[in-house]
Enzyme design. Structure first.
Site, PDB file in Angstrom:
ATOM      1  N   GLU A 197       0.840  -1.206   0.000  1.00  0.00           N
ATOM      2  CA  GLU A 197       0.000   0.000   0.000  1.00  0.00           C
ATOM      3  C   GLU A 197       0.873   1.254   0.000  1.00  0.00           C
ATOM      4  OE1 GLU A 197      -3.262  -0.218   2.837  1.00  0.00           O
ATOM      5  OE2 GLU A 197      -4.119  -1.912   1.747  1.00  0.00           O
ATOM      6  N   GLU A 320      -4.800  -8.907  -0.340  1.00  0.00           N
ATOM      7  CA  GLU A 320      -5.613  -8.612   0.855  1.00  0.00           C
ATOM      8  C   GLU A 320      -7.064  -8.524   0.411  1.00  0.00           C
ATOM      9  OE1 GLU A 320      -4.396  -5.442   3.480  1.00  0.00           O
ATOM     10  OE2 GLU A 320      -2.268  -5.870   3.121  1.00  0.00           O
TER      11      GLU A 320
HETATM   12  O1  AHR Z   1      -5.186  -6.099   6.832  1.00  0.00           O
HETATM   13  C1  AHR Z   1      -5.142  -4.945   7.595  1.00  0.00           C
HETATM   14  C2  AHR Z   1      -4.496  -3.782   6.858  1.00  0.00           C
HETATM   15  O2  AHR Z   1      -5.284  -3.412   5.782  1.00  0.00           O
HETATM   16  C3  AHR Z   1      -3.154  -4.039   6.245  1.00  0.00           C
HETATM   17  O3  AHR Z   1      -2.113  -3.903   7.148  1.00  0.00           O
HETATM   18  C4  AHR Z   1      -3.062  -2.995   5.187  1.00  0.00           C
HETATM   19  O4  AHR Z   1      -2.250  -3.369   4.101  1.00  0.00           O
HETATM   20  C5  AHR Z   1      -4.513  -2.773   4.798  1.00  0.00           C
HETATM   21  O5  AHR Z   1      -4.834  -1.429   4.759  1.00  0.00           O
END
Ligand code: AHR
Length: 516
Positions: A197, A320
């Site tokens: 991110e 994710e």
């Molecule tokens: O999964 C929780 C968080 O969500 C992670 O650390 C991040 O990459 C995303 O914003």
């Protein structure tokens, strides 16, 4: 004709019509002889960040703990992950990855420096779970490690040396250090993420700036011996298509194997998220509709990627995804601990069906997160563990891994509550190497059984078996008092007649039907 007889005939005709309409409404054609794309098993991957009780208390309790453990790893959790045959595990973050300095997590644990986990609860991280602990865990559970390196607060040198430490087999300062720390052989890991991110917690970069940084970091992320790294660029935040466009335009294709993408299903808004276990039927559908939108999301990013990479060499790495609800009352807001209901099981089923559909472009996906965090597959307390409904769906879907994706055509009735409306059925079909056809079906209708008429094309079906994940209601969940409210079981309510299969798909259920 007598009125009575006429009435009878009319009633019969009406009944036939109703039957026809109902049957026609829920029809599936599976083309068992039409498949070319393999569903990468890595689509069924997972993610364990240093966040809340994911690593500490979830996977790792340390060798001196009273909790039954093997070399510090919780035995119960370890066995559950072995049983699930997870193909890969992403670590150490998430946002944590961009403030993690790997040299803090090697050597004698007593000498390892401590740090503050600023993203997740501001707790002290003692670095007792580091590179060796992670890679040895991956080996024990038979999964491929996927490490995300630090771009946001690290350096090219730091990342480059980490890879040398892990993968180099010859004589070098990093290989010597690894051996001094007890690991003679290199681990030869493949999956490497360059930051996380980077548009946000990973450094608040613009796509143009990150693209240049990626090129610099990736240049020094070396291949050692015969081991070739699969390098993953930090991708977009859900609908930011420009990020994908800029990266695809500015990073040479031979420098990037995968491009990550994150997509969370939030009910309500980020500021005012819904609860994990208490929701109306309308909210239930909102969650599932939002989860289904990942189909459109993948299509949009994929279309941009096609412009630069028509052969689909660069994979979308959906590293994710999952539901994000309010934390359970009384728990640390920074630990993201939430319960997991049949609604989450449906989110998992729908999402995995969609990822399969895009298997040509989606090469990996990682559910967020493994233990005690967000849409977890396992929840633990001090000494005990529960498997969540989401775990059971991953278990059910095992046959899809590395199978050939099949084309199908589905006609499904709709379900609606309030202003929400969605197709009641979601399906994916594949063919295993031994010729078995696998059909996963989710019926999201909370209280209506659906009679599904399946036409099996291209297979002489002789034998059918099926398993189901279901529960009393859409908000059923497993607790430490009642661990099996949602579980996997055998399912028999189907009838095979030559190439026609009739399945009575129970309300609120996920099925895996296997035809041979
Ligand atoms: O999964 C929780 C968080 O969500 C992670 O650390 C991040 O990459 C995303 O914003």
């Amino acid at each position: 004709m007598k009125t009575g007889r006429l009435k009878g005939l009319m009633l019969l005709a009406a009944a036939l019509l109703v039957t026809f309409v109902t049957t026609a409404q829920n029809r599936l054609i599976v083309n068992a002889d039409q498949g070319t794309v393999t569903i990468n098993r890595h689509i069924y991957g997972h993610f364990a960040e240093h966040l809340g009780r994911n690593i500490y208390g979830g996977i790792w309790v340390g060798p001196d703990s009273d909790v039954p453990n093997e070399d510090g790893y919780r035995k119960d959790v370890m066995q559950a992950l072995i049983d699930l045959e997870i193909p890969n595990l992403r670590w150490p973050g998430g946002c944590f990855a961009d403030e993690y300095h790997w040299t803090d997590g090697i050597g004698d644990p007593a000498d390892r420096p401590k740090m503050v986990n600023t993203h997740w609860g501001g707790v002290t991280e003692d670095n007792s779970f580091g590179t060796h602990e992670f890679l040895n865990f991956a080996k024990k559970i038979g999964t491929e490690p996927y490490i995300t390196g630090n771009v946001g607060s690290g350096s090219v040198e730091e990342m480059s040396k980490w890879i040398e430490y892990i993968n180099f087999d010859g004589v070098s300062p990093m290989a010597e250090l690894r051996k001094k720390n007890g690991q003679e052989e290199p681990w030869n890991i493949k999956y490497w993420g360059v930051g996380n991110e980077s548009w946000g917690c990973g450094g608040n970069m613009t796509p143009e700036y990150y693209a240049n940084e990626y090129r610099r970091y990736a240049t020094f992320a070396r291949d050692y011996g015969g081991n070739k790294l699969y390098k993953i660029a930090g991708g977009a935040n859900d609908w930011d298509l420009n990020w994908t466009d800029v990266l695809m335009k500015n990073i040479p294709l031979n420098m990037m194997d995968g491009l990550s993408l994150h997509y969370y299903t939030v009910t309500g808004t980020w500021e005012n998220k819904g609860k994990a276990t208490e929701f109306t039927k309308e909210e239930y559908l909102e969650t599932l509709r939002k989860a289904s939108r990942v189909d459109e999301l993948i299509t949009k990013h994929s279309t941009i990627m096609d412009k630069y990479d028509p052969e689909k060499k660069v994979g979308i790495i959906l590293d994710e995804w999952g539901t994000w609800f309010q934390v359970e009352p009384g728990t640390n807001p920074g630990f993201l601990y939430q319960q997991n209901t049949m609604r989450d099981a449906h989110v998992a089923a729908i999402s995995l069906n969609i990822f399969n559909k895009h298997a040509e472009r989606v090469h990996m996906a990682n559910l967020a997160q493994t233990v005690n965090v967000l849409q977890a597959i396992i929840l633990t307390n001090e000494n005990d563990m529960i498997l969540t409904p989401t775990y059971h769906v991953f278990d059910l879907y095992k046959p899809h891994k590395d199978a050939t994706l099949l084309s199908h055509h589905l006609i499904s009735e709709e379900v609606s509550f309030g202003k929400e409306k969605l197709e009641a059925l979601s399906v994916s079909s594949s063919k295993s190497d031994d010729g078995t056809v696998n059909i996963s079906i989710a019926n999201i209708h909370p209280d209506k059984k659906i009679d599904l008429d399946v036409a099996l094309r291209g297979i002489e079906a002789k034998n059918v078996t099926a398993q189901i994940v279901t529960a009393a209601s859409i908000d059923s969940y497993n607790s430490f008092d009642k661990k099996d409210a949602v579980k996997k079981a055998d399912f028999k309510d189907f009838k095979l007649n030559k190439d026609n299969l009739k399945i009575a798909v129970p309300a609120n259920s996920v099925l895996m039907v296997r035809v041979k």
